[in-house]
Design a protein around this motif. Structure first.
Motif, PDB file in Angstrom:
ATOM      1  N   ASN A 216       1.145  -1.404   0.348  1.00  8.88           N
ATOM      2  CA  ASN A 216      -0.182  -0.145  -0.165  1.00  8.88           C
ATOM      3  C   ASN A 216       0.939   0.995  -0.278  1.00  8.88           C
ATOM      4  N   ALA A 217       0.908   1.767  -1.469  1.00  9.59           N
ATOM      5  CA  ALA A 217       1.818   3.108  -1.209  1.00  9.59           C
ATOM      6  C   ALA A 217       1.580   3.733  -2.267  1.00  9.59           C
ATOM      7  N   GLY A 218       1.203   5.068  -2.312  1.00 15.27           N
ATOM      8  CA  GLY A 218       0.894   5.473  -4.139  1.00 15.27           C
ATOM      9  C   GLY A 218      -0.582   5.877  -4.167  1.00 15.27           C
ATOM     10  N   ILE A 219      -0.697   3.430  -4.212  1.00 12.89           N
ATOM     11  CA  ILE A 219      -2.018   3.172  -4.737  1.00 12.89           C
ATOM     12  C   ILE A 219      -1.539   0.953  -4.416  1.00 12.89           C
ATOM     13  N   PRO A 220      -2.391   1.022  -3.517  1.00 17.58           N
ATOM     14  CA  PRO A 220      -2.634  -1.150  -3.398  1.00 17.58           C
ATOM     15  C   PRO A 220      -1.657  -1.378  -4.935  1.00 17.58           C
ATOM     16  N   THR A 221      -0.355  -2.329  -4.769  1.00 20.71           N
ATOM     17  CA  THR A 221      -1.104  -2.718  -5.266  1.00 20.71           C
ATOM     18  C   THR A 221       0.483  -3.958  -5.168  1.00 20.71           C
ATOM     19  N   ILE A 222      -0.500  -4.953  -6.347  1.00 23.02           N
ATOM     20  CA  ILE A 222       0.516  -6.800  -6.306  1.00 23.02           C
ATOM     21  C   ILE A 222       1.206  -6.565  -7.472  1.00 23.02           C
ATOM     22  N   GLY A 319       0.495   6.621 -12.467  1.00 26.62           N
ATOM     23  CA  GLY A 319       1.549   7.733 -11.470  1.00 26.62           C
ATOM     24  C   GLY A 319       1.902   7.452 -10.471  1.00 26.62           C
ATOM     25  N   THR A 320       0.159   7.189 -10.026  1.00 29.25           N
ATOM     26  CA  THR A 320       0.597   5.804  -8.285  1.00 29.25           C
ATOM     27  C   THR A 320       1.171   4.804  -8.738  1.00 29.25           C
ATOM     28  N   ALA A 321       0.828   4.133  -9.048  1.00 35.64           N
ATOM     29  CA  ALA A 321       2.026   3.013  -9.278  1.00 35.64           C
ATOM     30  C   ALA A 321       3.305   2.828  -9.384  1.00 35.64           C
ATOM     31  N   ALA A 322       3.923   3.993 -10.294  1.00 33.09           N
ATOM     32  CA  ALA A 322       5.148   4.714 -10.238  1.00 33.09           C
ATOM     33  C   ALA A 322       5.546   5.127  -8.510  1.00 33.09           C
ATOM     34  N   VAL A 323       4.809   5.450  -7.755  1.00 31.60           N
ATOM     35  CA  VAL A 323       5.122   5.727  -5.940  1.00 31.60           C
ATOM     36  C   VAL A 323       5.057   4.260  -5.330  1.00 31.60           C
ATOM     37  N   ALA A 324       3.999   3.377  -5.908  1.00 32.30           N
ATOM     38  CA  ALA A 324       4.058   1.957  -5.681  1.00 32.30           C
ATOM     39  C   ALA A 324       5.541   1.359  -6.041  1.00 32.30           C
TER      40      ALA A 324
END
Length: 396
Positions: A216-222, A319-324
């Motif tokens: 969970n960072a920027g957007i929850p990502t797997i 962009g949020t996935a880039a944060v993740a």
């Protein structure tokens, strides 16, 4: 039969990063759409042109991709040390719902310029020349974003020589700082790693048991390894988006990962939460060609990443996935970190379908818990059109 006339609503159509969306000031929306609820959702659906069984959004402002089926609502903030509140709505293309569960990192770069140009920032906070600092409250996930917007002669500077892979023309650079990007309980379960581990065994019926980093960072990502699901990591959109079996596999991974992350109670709920979590696959760098035909050498990037948004492989990177990605790369042992060569790092340059992107992040571990104070990246933004949008008066 009587028909209501169309309603005119002041709006601005903007590009932010590798996305486009329709921006509104909250005060300009019709009164019944100024509060969250069915009227607001119905308005935005009709405005964007959804749900569209043809998948084209011809009768609306949407562009029939996850990157162009977006809406933003901005208002003055009442929160201390913030200038504006920013609410993002991801509009489904073929289904009748708006997903409010996450942020859009790309459109985050357009919020500051829009807020300044729309009169939402106190004049005393805007320099005539130089960088204007806009303090943004991201209302979907309850996080702070700091945007540094270039100003020239008292106006937002939109033109420049900053180049962003996935965007054809250069523009002015907008610097973004995502403060404490690990999502909170409202956005995604509280902890940066909701399972307490940087790598898990994720069981996905019909697919197998995959190593996965769920963050969970920027957007929850797997994150999963490309080779574990039969890919190289340098695939382009057509290799996946035209493959119905592949899309079904990714949706299964997303649904089962969402359950493990505590975002939903069962896999059936995933259909009503399309925007989050994201699914991405990573690989070690190799020489490859991106969608523009440009060749990227293995030495130009630290790793390769491909991510899906709203059920399709993204043309660049959210962009949020880039944060993740930047956050996970900074934490030893994650699949992202391992694909990048392992060890400690404060920045990562990754390859995506349109080129490369650099993201900076500093991670610290305190009493066994990882945290990242901020993630830095640069994007660009530009007004494409401004004026009024129109929607039938009986549509919301």
């Amino acid at each position: 039969m009587a028909h209501l006339p169309q309603v005119k609503i002041p709006a601005t159509y903007m590009r932010g990063g590798t996305s486009k969306g329709v921006f509104f000031r909250l005060q300009d929306l019709p009164e019944r759409a100024q509060a969250p609820g069915p009227a607001r959702d119905a308005l935005l659906l009709r405005l964007i042109g959804s749900p569209d069984p043809y998948g084209k959004q011809i009768d609306g402002m949407g562009g029939a991709t996850s990157s162009t089926s977006k809406t933003v609502i901005v208002s003055r903030s009442t929160r201390p040390d913030h200038d504006v509140d920013y609410l993002f709505g991801q509009v489904s293309i073929d289904k009748p719902f708006v997903d409010w569960s996450g942020n859009c990192g790309n459109l985050s770069s357009a919020v500051g310029p829009f807020a300044i140009s729309s009169g939402l920032i106190e004049a005393s906070r805007i320099p005539k020349d130089g960088l204007a600092t806009v303090r943004i409250w991201q209302a979907n996930i309850g996080k702070t974003i700091i945007a540094r917007v270039p100003m020239t002669a008292g106006e937002v500077q939109e033109t420049g020589d900053f180049e962003l892979d996935g965007v054809t023309f250069p523009a002015a650079e907008v610097q973004l700082e995502f403060v404490d990007p690990a999502a909170d309980e409202e956005g995604a379960g509280g902890a940066m790693f909701p399972t307490g581990r940087v790598v898990d065994d994720l069981e996905v019926p019909g697919v197998g048991t995959l190593k996965a980093t769920m963050i969970n960072a920027g957007i929850p990502t797997i994150f999963v390894n490309a080779e574990a699901i039969g890919y190289t990591g340098w695939e382009l959109q057509d290799a996946i988006n035209a493959d119905t079996k592949a899309l079904a596999m990714f949706e299964a991974i997303r649904a089962h990962g969402a359950v493990r992350m505590g975002l939903i109670r069962n896999v059936e709920e995933a259909a009503q939460r399309q925007h989050t979590p994201k699914v991405a696959f990573v690989a070690k760098p190799v020489d490859h060609v991106v969608s523009s035909g440009k060749r990227i050498g293995a030495g130009e990037v630290d790793l390769l990443v491909r991510a899906l948004s709203m059920g399709k492989l993204h043309h660049a990177m959210m962009g949020t996935a880039a944060v993740a990605i930047g956050t996970a790369a900074a934490i030893p042992g994650t699949l992202v970190n391992l694909a990048a060569g392992g060890g400690a790092r404060e920045a990562v340059r990754f390859g995506h379908p349109s080129g490369t992107l650099r993201v900076g992040a500093q991670a610290v571990q305190v009493q066994g818990e990882w945290s990242v104070a901020k993630v830095l990246m640069s994007r660009s933004a530009r007004v494409l059109m401004e004026g009024w949008v129109r929607v039938p008066g009986d549509s919301f």
